[in-house]
Scaffold this active site. Structure first.
Site, PDB file in Angstrom:
ATOM      1  N   ASP A 186     -23.665  16.368  -1.910  1.00 41.09           N
ATOM      2  CA  ASP A 186     -23.717  17.575  -1.411  1.00 41.09           C
ATOM      3  C   ASP A 186     -25.130  17.645  -1.274  1.00 41.09           C
ATOM      4  OD1 ASP A 186     -23.363  19.823  -0.210  1.00 41.09           O
ATOM      5  OD2 ASP A 186     -22.540  20.916  -2.088  1.00 41.09           O
ATOM      6  N   ASP A 219     -25.820  22.252   5.984  1.00 42.60           N
ATOM      7  CA  ASP A 219     -25.199  23.437   6.734  1.00 42.60           C
ATOM      8  C   ASP A 219     -25.245  24.860   5.921  1.00 42.60           C
ATOM      9  OD1 ASP A 219     -23.656  22.455   4.646  1.00 42.60           O
ATOM     10  OD2 ASP A 219     -21.757  22.782   5.894  1.00 42.60           O
ATOM     11  N   CYS A 272       3.026  21.686 -19.597  1.00 45.92           N
ATOM     12  CA  CYS A 272       2.323  20.476 -18.828  1.00 45.92           C
ATOM     13  C   CYS A 272       2.671  19.530 -19.953  1.00 45.92           C
ATOM     14  CB  CYS A 272       0.897  20.734 -18.480  1.00 45.92           C
ATOM     15  SG  CYS A 272       0.047  19.234 -17.901  1.00 45.92           S
ATOM     16  N   CYS A 306       0.658  16.466 -19.724  1.00 41.76           N
ATOM     17  CA  CYS A 306      -0.560  15.779 -19.481  1.00 41.76           C
ATOM     18  C   CYS A 306      -0.889  15.151 -20.990  1.00 41.76           C
ATOM     19  CB  CYS A 306      -1.673  16.180 -18.488  1.00 41.76           C
ATOM     20  SG  CYS A 306      -2.916  17.302 -19.598  1.00 41.76           S
ATOM     21  N   CYS A 325      -2.197  17.972 -22.980  1.00 41.89           N
ATOM     22  CA  CYS A 325      -1.296  19.274 -23.488  1.00 41.89           C
ATOM     23  C   CYS A 325      -0.242  18.508 -24.586  1.00 41.89           C
ATOM     24  CB  CYS A 325      -0.529  19.518 -22.284  1.00 41.89           C
ATOM     25  SG  CYS A 325      -1.523  20.455 -21.038  1.00 41.89           S
TER      26      CYS A 325
HETATM   27 ZN   LIG Z   1      -1.883  19.394 -19.365  1.00 34.12          ZN
END
Ligand SMILES: [Zn+2]
Length: 576
Positions: free
Chosen positions: A92, A127, A276, A278, A281
């Site tokens: 960026d 920009d 969740c 993942c 978690c």
């Molecule tokens: Zn998670």
């Protein structure tokens, strides 16, 4: 020189699974570029690679430029070596810092040349992001500067792929103007200045801005939804044709104890359970989640939703996914209301037949792109046996076996009392075939099939499967596809369609150069298509003709006509 190639592998609505190749580094889109802050790397590059399989990241060239130590080291080593990252590195330009701090101490030229020097694959020019509600004359003024800088970036002709920012606040006329100008000159474009719309849940403005941009640029441009890093909008943004997302959000949200889910954001203190699975978690308790672990969960949540979106694209049920997501917040319902207002444009890009059923998932189902397309084609068919099938209206009983009428699942109150499915049973097969021909190819196409053709049903399903010539009763003139009951014409019937419907109806005109290959039965690639009937839709059966309108083969359209004309890579027609 820096090089970008983009082609579509699979699509649904205006979403596409694409192959994006930049400087010989290939990624599959839609995807997410996690933002890596070299001053504060919450998740390391090693972790991004190993735990998340990240192949493209985004970092900030302005931050590097302004940090003497970083600048010298990265200038010396190059950005890939410094990060030990072999994938695509996007940088960026400091536009974000400009928006936050009001000004930056660099110039467009300096920051562009710096990005070239450190070896960015994807660079940004400087920009000027306008806030969504900027006073219009101010937004216009800022846009003029942005467009002048885009022009300058182009003229510098650096060894970079430029991610060209399209600005214009929430003003659709400004966005369209910017998109037309930027879209002409750059292969990768970014819809900028939209983060605030996402954060403030202004989804109808967000959809309008993205749609305005997409409608105004060639279809082969890869589109980056700049800063759109929350999974709750991935589906709807992808459905409008966004290919790249970036997320600083995963880390910024974690800083404030915010836990991202595909249907919204929760504060950690609001959670009694972690909804969740993942690795974070599963392995930690809520009170163990520090900033880094939370950032990791947030990123897992993003990638999980992206995979779900991609699966929906290949399964042709992205509409159902985004309709389901819309139910998680009224502001998203407003977003999807806006989305269906763009039904006419979307219907030109979307496919005419799909592999999954049409699930009625709310009032907006009535205006989906499939409904727009089906209603248009229904006008081609005359019949006295009409059945009301919601949301398509009156459908001739002869064609209620075909997609989408054969697979609409609506709530009980909207169902036709007698049920659509049984209705066709008393109708003679030949009448069905004639009406399906009209629907698929145009009024009068049904007359091309003689009344006494030999019709053979499948032994297993008892449905119409093959149609043989009336005279030569062993010559197959068409088959009827089991999945959607649409007619797949053989050369004999294709010849009759070719004779009946005038150029350029039903046709894909190919370049002479491709003739030998296509004659052999090889697919037609986009770059060899010279002209195409714009009433055709993706997945239609088409006539492939040469420049003198000689019929060469029949095949199935792999993309929409607009996409075929804009892309110079990828398959256009799968020849039979
Ligand atoms: Zn998670």
């Amino acid at each position: 020189m820096a090089d970008l190639n983009f082609e579509i592998k699979s699509k649904d609505i205006a979403a596409r699974i694409g192959k994006l190749k930049i400087n010989n580094r290939e990624i599959e889109t839609p995807t997410l570029m996690p933002v890596y802050n070299p001053n504060k790397p919450l998740i390391t590059i090693e972790e991004l690679k190993k735990e998340f399989g990240v192949k493209v990241i985004m970092t900030n060239a302005y931050i590097i430029l302004k940090n003497e130590k970083l600048r010298d080291e990265i200038t010396d080593k190059g950005i890939h070596k410094y990060l030990d990252f072999d994938g695509i590195v996007a940088t960026d330009s400091g536009s974000y810092q400009m928006m936050v701090y009001g000004a930056v101490t660099t110039t467009n030229e300096e920051i562009l040349k710096f990005q070239e020097k450190i070896g960015s694959d994807i660079a940004s020019f400087l920009d000027i992001p306008s806030l969504p509600d900027a006073y219009k004359p101010r937004a216009e003024e800022q846009l003029e500067i942005t467009l002048a800088r885009a022009e300058e970036a182009k003229k510098l002709n650096l060894n970079l792929i430029i991610n060209a920012g399209i600005q214009g606040a929430r003003y659709i006329d400004l966005r369209k103007r910017a998109a037309e100008e930027i879209g002409k000159n750059f292969k990768l474009v970014a819809v900028g200045g939209i983060v605030k719309l996402m954060e403030d849940y202004r989804f109808s403005d967000l959809i309008n801005v993205i749609a305005a941009v997409k409608e105004s640029i060639p279809k082969n441009r890869a589109v980056h939804a700049f800063g759109l890093g929350h999974p709750m909008v991935f589906g709807i943004a992808a459905a409008l044709g966004c290919d790249l997302f970036d997320s600083a959000a995963y880390a910024l949200y974690a800083q404030n104890g915010r836990y991202i889910t595909p249907s919204g954001t929760k504060h950690l203190h609001e959670l009694s359970y972690l909804p969740c699975s993942c690795p974070v978690c599963l392995n930690y308790k809520i009170n163990e989640l520090d900033e880094k672990l939370l950032a990791k969960h947030n990123l897992y949540a993003c990638f999980e939703e992206l995979r779900r979106v991609k699966q929906a694209i290949v399964e042709d049920n992205l509409w159902e996914l985004i309709q389901m997501r819309a139910r998680s917040h009224p502001a998203l319902i407003s977003g999807i209301e806006k989305m269906v207002e763009h039904g006419e444009w979307l219907s030109k890009i979307d496919s005419i037949t799909k592999t999954s059923a049409f699930f009625y998932a709310g009032f907006e189902s009535d205006y989906r792109s499939e409904v727009v397309n089906a209603k248009k084609r229904l006008q081609r068919v005359c019949s006295e046996n009409l059945i009301e099938i919601h949301p398509f209206g009156e459908v001739p009983a002869e064609i209620c076996d075909i997609y989408p009428f054969n697979c609409v699942l609506v709530p009980e109150r909207l169902e036709n009392e007698e049920g659509a499915m049984g209705q066709g049973s008393g109708i003679r097969d030949i009448h069905k075939i004639k009406k399906i021909m009209d629907y698929q190819f145009g009024s009068g196409a049904g007359d091309l099939v003689a009344d006494n053709v030999r019709i053979v049903r499948s032994r297993k399903t008892r449905r119409i499967r093959w149609i043989y010539d009336a005279k030569n009763r062993r010559e197959l003139i068409a088959s009827v596809r089991a999945r959607d009951h649409l007619i797949i014409p053989k050369m004999n019937l294709a010849g009759k369609l070719h004779e009946k419907f005038e150029y350029p109806k039903l046709r894909v005109v190919i370049d002479d150069e491709a003739l030998p290959f296509v004659t052999e039965g090889k697919s037609v690639f986009c770059k060899f298509v010279k002209e195409i009937d714009t009433d055709l839709r993706c997945s239609d059966e088409v006539l492939v003709v040469d420049e003198n309108d000689n019929l060469i083969r029949v095949g199935t359209l792999h993309l929409s006509p607009e996409e075929i004309m804009d892309f110079d890579r990828g398959m256009a027609v799968r020849v039979r």
